[in-house]
Every structure is written in structure tokens, then in C-alpha cells.
Design a protein around this motif. Structure first.
Motif, PDB file in Angstrom:
ATOM      1  N   GLN A  53       0.824  -1.214   0.000  1.00  0.00           N
ATOM      2  CA  GLN A  53       0.000   0.000   0.000  1.00  0.00           C
ATOM      3  C   GLN A  53       0.855   1.260   0.000  1.00  0.00           C
ATOM      4  O   GLN A  53       0.472   2.265  -0.585  1.00  0.00           O
ATOM      5  CB  GLN A  53      -0.933   0.019   1.214  1.00  0.00           C
ATOM      6  CG  GLN A  53      -2.039  -1.008   1.161  1.00  0.00           C
ATOM      7  CD  GLN A  53      -2.996  -0.725   0.015  1.00  0.00           C
ATOM      8  OE1 GLN A  53      -2.870  -1.283  -1.057  1.00  0.00           O
ATOM      9  NE2 GLN A  53      -3.933   0.168   0.233  1.00  0.00           N
ATOM     10  N   THR A  54       1.994   1.209   0.635  1.00  0.00           N
ATOM     11  CA  THR A  54       2.906   2.345   0.696  1.00  0.00           C
ATOM     12  C   THR A  54       3.702   2.462  -0.601  1.00  0.00           C
ATOM     13  O   THR A  54       3.779   3.548  -1.196  1.00  0.00           O
ATOM     14  CB  THR A  54       3.874   2.188   1.886  1.00  0.00           C
ATOM     15  OG1 THR A  54       3.101   2.132   3.085  1.00  0.00           O
ATOM     16  CG2 THR A  54       4.864   3.328   1.958  1.00  0.00           C
ATOM     17  N   ALA A  55       4.277   1.363  -1.040  1.00  0.00           N
ATOM     18  CA  ALA A  55       5.173   1.374  -2.201  1.00  0.00           C
ATOM     19  C   ALA A  55       4.488   1.860  -3.472  1.00  0.00           C
ATOM     20  O   ALA A  55       5.130   2.478  -4.325  1.00  0.00           O
ATOM     21  CB  ALA A  55       5.769  -0.017  -2.421  1.00  0.00           C
ATOM     22  N   ARG A  56       3.198   1.634  -3.586  1.00  0.00           N
ATOM     23  CA  ARG A  56       2.516   1.997  -4.837  1.00  0.00           C
ATOM     24  C   ARG A  56       2.528   3.496  -5.110  1.00  0.00           C
ATOM     25  O   ARG A  56       2.338   3.928  -6.239  1.00  0.00           O
ATOM     26  CB  ARG A  56       1.102   1.444  -4.845  1.00  0.00           C
ATOM     27  CG  ARG A  56       0.151   2.158  -3.952  1.00  0.00           C
ATOM     28  CD  ARG A  56      -1.213   1.511  -4.017  1.00  0.00           C
ATOM     29  NE  ARG A  56      -2.220   2.518  -3.815  1.00  0.00           N
ATOM     30  CZ  ARG A  56      -3.416   2.278  -3.386  1.00  0.00           C
ATOM     31  NH1 ARG A  56      -3.795   1.048  -3.144  1.00  0.00           N
ATOM     32  NH2 ARG A  56      -4.276   3.239  -3.220  1.00  0.00           N
ATOM     33  N   TYR A  57       2.732   4.318  -4.074  1.00  0.00           N
ATOM     34  CA  TYR A  57       2.778   5.764  -4.265  1.00  0.00           C
ATOM     35  C   TYR A  57       4.193   6.321  -4.299  1.00  0.00           C
ATOM     36  O   TYR A  57       4.387   7.528  -4.403  1.00  0.00           O
ATOM     37  CB  TYR A  57       1.996   6.472  -3.151  1.00  0.00           C
ATOM     38  CG  TYR A  57       0.523   6.174  -3.185  1.00  0.00           C
ATOM     39  CD1 TYR A  57      -0.246   6.442  -4.308  1.00  0.00           C
ATOM     40  CD2 TYR A  57      -0.115   5.616  -2.084  1.00  0.00           C
ATOM     41  CE1 TYR A  57      -1.605   6.176  -4.347  1.00  0.00           C
ATOM     42  CE2 TYR A  57      -1.477   5.348  -2.103  1.00  0.00           C
ATOM     43  CZ  TYR A  57      -2.210   5.632  -3.241  1.00  0.00           C
ATOM     44  OH  TYR A  57      -3.549   5.361  -3.266  1.00  0.00           O
ATOM     45  N   MET A  58       5.176   5.444  -4.201  1.00  0.00           N
ATOM     46  CA  MET A  58       6.573   5.883  -4.167  1.00  0.00           C
ATOM     47  C   MET A  58       7.172   5.908  -5.570  1.00  0.00           C
ATOM     48  O   MET A  58       6.736   5.191  -6.462  1.00  0.00           O
ATOM     49  CB  MET A  58       7.402   4.947  -3.285  1.00  0.00           C
ATOM     50  CG  MET A  58       6.964   4.908  -1.848  1.00  0.00           C
ATOM     51  SD  MET A  58       7.298   6.497  -1.081  1.00  0.00           S
ATOM     52  CE  MET A  58       6.794   6.159   0.581  1.00  0.00           C
ATOM     53  N   GLU A  59       8.202   6.714  -5.711  1.00  0.00           N
ATOM     54  CA  GLU A  59       8.918   6.768  -6.980  1.00  0.00           C
ATOM     55  C   GLU A  59       9.631   5.435  -7.226  1.00  0.00           C
ATOM     56  O   GLU A  59       9.571   4.890  -8.316  1.00  0.00           O
ATOM     57  CB  GLU A  59       9.907   7.931  -6.944  1.00  0.00           C
ATOM     58  CG  GLU A  59      10.371   8.352  -8.291  1.00  0.00           C
ATOM     59  CD  GLU A  59      11.065   9.706  -8.252  1.00  0.00           C
ATOM     60  OE1 GLU A  59      11.291  10.240  -9.343  1.00  0.00           O
ATOM     61  OE2 GLU A  59      11.389  10.217  -7.159  1.00  0.00           O
ATOM     62  N   PHE A  60      10.291   4.933  -6.184  1.00  0.00           N
ATOM     63  CA  PHE A  60      10.963   3.638  -6.269  1.00  0.00           C
ATOM     64  C   PHE A  60      10.013   2.607  -5.685  1.00  0.00           C
ATOM     65  O   PHE A  60       9.699   2.647  -4.498  1.00  0.00           O
ATOM     66  CB  PHE A  60      12.280   3.666  -5.481  1.00  0.00           C
ATOM     67  CG  PHE A  60      13.057   2.385  -5.573  1.00  0.00           C
ATOM     68  CD1 PHE A  60      13.838   2.120  -6.678  1.00  0.00           C
ATOM     69  CD2 PHE A  60      12.988   1.446  -4.564  1.00  0.00           C
ATOM     70  CE1 PHE A  60      14.556   0.932  -6.769  1.00  0.00           C
ATOM     71  CE2 PHE A  60      13.693   0.263  -4.641  1.00  0.00           C
ATOM     72  CZ  PHE A  60      14.480  -0.004  -5.754  1.00  0.00           C
ATOM     73  N   ARG A  61       9.536   1.692  -6.523  1.00  0.00           N
ATOM     74  CA  ARG A  61       8.495   0.754  -6.100  1.00  0.00           C
ATOM     75  C   ARG A  61       8.989  -0.672  -5.895  1.00  0.00           C
ATOM     76  O   ARG A  61       8.234  -1.522  -5.459  1.00  0.00           O
ATOM     77  CB  ARG A  61       7.365   0.740  -7.124  1.00  0.00           C
ATOM     78  CG  ARG A  61       6.667   2.075  -7.227  1.00  0.00           C
ATOM     79  CD  ARG A  61       5.563   2.038  -8.225  1.00  0.00           C
ATOM     80  NE  ARG A  61       4.899   3.335  -8.287  1.00  0.00           N
ATOM     81  CZ  ARG A  61       3.829   3.579  -8.991  1.00  0.00           C
ATOM     82  NH1 ARG A  61       3.281   2.629  -9.715  1.00  0.00           N
ATOM     83  NH2 ARG A  61       3.293   4.780  -8.993  1.00  0.00           N
ATOM     84  N   ASN A  62      10.240  -0.940  -6.217  1.00  0.00           N
ATOM     85  CA  ASN A  62      10.763  -2.300  -6.086  1.00  0.00           C
ATOM     86  C   ASN A  62      10.946  -2.676  -4.625  1.00  0.00           C
ATOM     87  O   ASN A  62      11.066  -1.815  -3.754  1.00  0.00           O
ATOM     88  CB  ASN A  62      12.103  -2.432  -6.813  1.00  0.00           C
ATOM     89  CG  ASN A  62      11.977  -2.187  -8.305  1.00  0.00           C
ATOM     90  OD1 ASN A  62      10.892  -2.266  -8.868  1.00  0.00           O
ATOM     91  ND2 ASN A  62      13.087  -1.876  -8.933  1.00  0.00           N
ATOM     92  N   GLU A  63      11.007  -3.976  -4.379  1.00  0.00           N
ATOM     93  CA  GLU A  63      11.296  -4.497  -3.038  1.00  0.00           C
ATOM     94  C   GLU A  63      12.681  -4.005  -2.606  1.00  0.00           C
ATOM     95  O   GLU A  63      13.634  -4.040  -3.383  1.00  0.00           O
ATOM     96  CB  GLU A  63      11.266  -6.030  -3.080  1.00  0.00           C
ATOM     97  CG  GLU A  63      11.505  -6.692  -1.754  1.00  0.00           C
ATOM     98  CD  GLU A  63      10.245  -6.853  -0.921  1.00  0.00           C
ATOM     99  OE1 GLU A  63      10.384  -7.217   0.256  1.00  0.00           O
ATOM    100  OE2 GLU A  63       9.139  -6.599  -1.426  1.00  0.00           O
ATOM    101  N   ILE A  64      12.785  -3.539  -1.386  1.00  0.00           N
ATOM    102  CA  ILE A  64      14.052  -3.026  -0.861  1.00  0.00           C
ATOM    103  C   ILE A  64      14.670  -4.092   0.037  1.00  0.00           C
ATOM    104  O   ILE A  64      14.045  -4.537   0.999  1.00  0.00           O
ATOM    105  CB  ILE A  64      13.826  -1.724  -0.076  1.00  0.00           C
ATOM    106  CG1 ILE A  64      13.221  -0.659  -1.002  1.00  0.00           C
ATOM    107  CG2 ILE A  64      15.122  -1.240   0.562  1.00  0.00           C
ATOM    108  CD1 ILE A  64      12.684   0.549  -0.279  1.00  0.00           C
ATOM    109  N   SER A  65      15.893  -4.483  -0.278  1.00  0.00           N
ATOM    110  CA  SER A  65      16.596  -5.485   0.531  1.00  0.00           C
ATOM    111  C   SER A  65      17.272  -4.795   1.715  1.00  0.00           C
ATOM    112  O   SER A  65      17.471  -3.573   1.701  1.00  0.00           O
ATOM    113  CB  SER A  65      17.663  -6.192  -0.318  1.00  0.00           C
ATOM    114  OG  SER A  65      18.736  -5.297  -0.580  1.00  0.00           O
TER     115      SER A  65
END
Length: 174
Positions: free
Chosen positions: A27-39
Motif C-alpha cells: 500500500q505504501t510502495a505503490r505511491y513511491m517513486e521507487f516501487r521495487n522491493e528493498i533489501s
């Protein structure tokens, strides 16, 4: 920084895993510029690369709630870009974001002596648009097909701040 039942603590390495989990939430990532999974490694590299920025963990009653920041601070132009993430979903809609924003904007305009703060808002995030409008931000320009830049000047914030404090006092008394 502290006030309105909140503490804003500078982001530390100990906070990185919590922030990474919040950021990786769909839900958060969808509004971010960087949407990939962060390791974990990506998160640490990001943290080590921070400069011209102030990131704070938002805490209430010793519970970490989210992250708020000023980045891309330009001391010559006296500007910065702001960001906000309420990662602990139990606190969405409680007024904590508003309280944290007032603390951050007071810091930006009073301590850092900035003249304007911008926000990069996803074009499909109506809630963020309404929220930033409440703070006094105005749409400034389109950055691309996914993001617009909004701006809050020192003068506009000084006018809006009184209303925001009234809202916060009302929320805090409930």
C-alpha cells in the motif's frame, strides 16, 4: 524534537529494518517513486548515502509510527523536499501525521530558515493531495506522468499554521 504528544528522533541505523518493512508494504510502495522491493543491503546503502537531509522517526508513547523527512536541502535557494510515511497502520487517520508535519515544518522554517518546502506527490494519490492542501501546499508543476510537485512557502505556512494547531489541539483533547 517533541510536541503534541510526539517525538521526532533522527533516523539511526537501528531504525533501518523497521523503515524497510514500512517502505516495502504494498500500500505504501505503490505511491513511491521507487516501487521495487528493498533489501536490507539496499536499505543500508541508502542510509549511508544520505546527505543534505534530515530524516526522523515519528514516535508516540514509545511506539514507532512512521518516518518524516526533509531532503535535497538547498542552503542557497533555502528549499527542501519533504516526505512522510505512516508505516504503523494503527495510527493512520489519528492526527499523528498532522502533528509530525507541523513539528517538521516548524523545524524547516524556523531552525533551518528555509523559504519553501516542496512535496513530490503521486498523481493518483488523492489522499496525499488533500493532506498537503490542508498543510497549505499548492500544486506547482508536473514532474512527469506519475508525479507533481507541490510547494509550501514560509508565508503560506505562517497563515496555515494557526488553523493546523487548532485542529491538533482538538484532536489531542479527544
Amino acid at each position: 524534537m517533541a510536541g503534541i504528544g510526539l517525538i521526532l528522533t533522527p533516523l539511526s541505523e537501528a531504525d533501518l529494518e523497521q523503515v524497510r518493512q514500512w517502505r516495502n508494504d504494498e500500500q505504501t510502495a505503490r505511491y513511491m517513486e521507487f516501487r521495487n522491493e528493498i533489501s536490507p543491503e539496499d536499505q543500508k546503502l541508502w542510509f549511508l548515502s544520505l546527505k543534505n537531509a534530515h530524516y526522523f522517526i515519528i514516535t508516540t508513547d514509545s511506539v514507532p509510527v512512521g518516518l518524516i523527512d526533509l531532503k535535497k536541502i538547498d542552503e542557497i535557494k533555502k528549499t527542501a523536499e519533504s516526505g512522510l510515511l505512516i508505516g504503523n497502520k494503527k495510527f493512520v487517520g489519528t492526527g499523528i501525521a498532522l502533528g509530525a508535519s507541523v513539528l517538521l515544518l516548524d523545524y524547516a522554517f524556523e531552525r533551518l530558515k528555509l523559504e519553501a518546502v516542496t512535496a513530490k506527490i503521486s498523481t493518483d494519490n488523492n489522499e496525499a493531495e488533500k493532506y498537503n492542501r490542508l498543510l497549505g501546499f499548492k500544486p506547482e508543476k508536473s514532474l512527469n506522468d506519475r508525479f507533481n510537485e507541490w510547494v509550501l512557502t514560509r508565508a503560506a505556512y505562517q497563515i496555515t499554521r494557526k488553523q493546523l494547531i487548532r485542529l491538533l489541539i482538538g484532536n489531542h483533547e479527544k
